[in-house]
Structure formats: C-alpha cells, structure tokens
Design an enzyme around this catalytic site. Structure first.
Site, short mmCIF file in Angstrom:
data_model
loop_
_atom_site.label_atom_id
_atom_site.label_comp_id
_atom_site.label_asym_id
_atom_site.label_seq_id
_atom_site.Cartn_x
_atom_site.Cartn_y
_atom_site.Cartn_z
CB SER A 88 -42.28 -51.67 55.70
OG SER A 88 -41.71 -52.50 56.69
CE1 TYR A 124 -40.00 -47.04 57.82
CE2 TYR A 124 -40.44 -49.28 58.54
CZ TYR A 124 -40.11 -48.39 57.54
OH TYR A 124 -39.89 -48.84 56.25
#
Length: 263
Positions: free
Chosen positions: A132, A145
């Site tokens: 990501s 995250y």
C-alpha cells in the site's frame, strides 16, 4: 519471469483485488493455487480459473508453513492477503495487534523464506508483495497499518538484493485508494475533490508487469498521490502537515470507522 505454465501461489484470493489478480494471472497462462479464508468464494473461483483452492487463515502461525507444503512447487508467490489496521493504537487489544502483524507482515516473510529457498535452488522464481502507499508515507490514525506496510517495503527491498545472485526477483506493488473492492472501498469513505482512485484491474495489471519485467516497485495511484508518497519519504513532517490541511485525518478516521469489526 514468464507466467505461462508457472505455478503461482496467490494469497488473499477471495477479496475483490485478489479475484482481479487471479483472473489476470490466469489470463497470462499461470497455473494457480488460490488461498483465502472463505471457501464459498475461493473454491468456485479456483474451479472457474482451472486452479486449486486451499482454505487457510494466515493469522494462524502454523498456516504459512502448512500452506507452502500443500501448494507444492511455487514459481511465483503473490502475497496479497492483509487485514485492516486503521485507527488509533489505543483502540487495539494486544491480540488484535498480534493478528495484524501476523497476517500483514509475519506470514509474507515466512512464506517468502520457504518459497525463496525452492526458487533459489532452481535459479528461477519471483516474489510479489501487494502492499500500500501507506508503506511509503505515514498518516494519522494508521500507525499499526503503517508499521506493517513500512516493514514489508524494507523487507522486500533487502530480500531483492539478497536473491538477485540466485535468479529470483522480488517486487512490491503499492496501491493507493482502490475503488470497487478492497479495504478502502469496503469502508465507504468519500475522498476530497481532486484525490483520484484506481481499480482492482489496475493493481492486477501492475502485478503482472512487475513479475514479467522484474520491477522492484510499482505505485498504483494517480500522479498526485504518487508525488505525495515521495514527499512523505523525504519530508515526513511536511507531508503530515499537508495531509492535515487536505483532510487526511478525516479520511483515516473514516477508514477506521468503516473497518471496525473486520480486523
């Protein structure tokens, strides 16, 4: 790496991005082993694409090794499985932290170790990590995250250098906001004007290109987000200020709210 006839192990195959990856890889002539937690989605998908299905939960620490054993020969590993981990760290239990770290970081590392050993012996193979843009630039309400995705990037870049003499490629794909499927789409967050998205098919095409051309890193995002990720890498304090002014915290909080109960 030629995907025609290659044995490809794809994790996280039951999600929308995973399904797009499976279709794209099958379209290039790969022989697929698909894995995920949802047998009701996984098995019909494997049947349609002429592949094999292995139901596995990578939060189980024994699952990665068992999965590689059951998959057999792996020419290409596409590590796509991940859990949502947005929100303040204070909102996570220790068990939830462990689960996010196990699925998003530990499992890909273990699978890469096992698959790369096979590949290095043959002098051929490729590892792909679907990450990501959160692995390139940090944002508020996403510390856990960010930790998993920053860790994946560092691991992949170093592993690429280690495996280069053995004929094994390593790539990382960095999606931005992906519409129609995936964590962002499922959270139902509305982006400010001017912030664009990409599709699951874009992620799949980038992944295929990374394997076939042995590309170290590919960003799957509009130009503005790609530039923002670069700024975040060299000037993180400036990047944080820009994100605040652009409403980044609202997006992060929206993701956390939308993902609550799915982690």
């Amino acid at each position: 790496m030629d995907l025609r006839g290659a044995n490809v192990l794809l994790t996280g195959a039951t999600g929308g991005i995973g399904q797009a990856l499976a279709r794209a890889l099958a379209g290039r002539g790969a022989r697929l082993v698909l894995t995920g937690r949802r047998a009701d989605v996984l098995e019909p998908l494997a049947e349609r694409l002429g592949g094999r299905a292995i139901v596995a939960d990578l939060a189980d620490r024994a699952a990665a090794e068992s999965l590689l054993d059951e998959a057999g020969r792996v020419d290409v590993l596409v590590a796509n499985a991940a859990l949502p981990a947005s929100g303040l760290l204070s909102g996570y239990s220790i068990g939830e932290i462990d689960r996010a770290l196990d699925v998003n970081l530990r499992a890909p590392i273990v699978m890469a170790k096992l698959a790369a050993a096979q590949m290095a012996d043959r002098g051929r193979g490729h590892l792909v990590f679907v990450s990501s843009l959160a692995g390139k630039t940090a944002s508020g309400h996403a510390s856990l995250y960010n930790a998993t995705k920053f860790g994946m990037r560092g691991f992949a870049l170093a592993l690429r250098e280690d495996l280069r003499p053995h004929g094994v490629g390593v790539s990382t794909v960095f999606p931005g906001f992906i519409r129609d499927a995936g964590m962002f789409a499922e959270a139902g967050v509305t982006l400010p004007k001017g912030i664009g998205t990409r599709s699951p098919r874009d992620v799949a095409r980038a992944t295929v290109r990374a394997v076939e051309r042995d590309i170290a890193e590919i960003d799957v995002a509009p130009l503005g987000l790609r530039i923002g990720a670069r700024i975040g890498g060299v000037a993180p304090v400036l990047s944080a200020a820009v994100q605040r002014r652009a409403g980044g915290h609202r997006i992060s909080r929206g993701l956390a709210d939308g993902q609550r109960g799915k982690r």
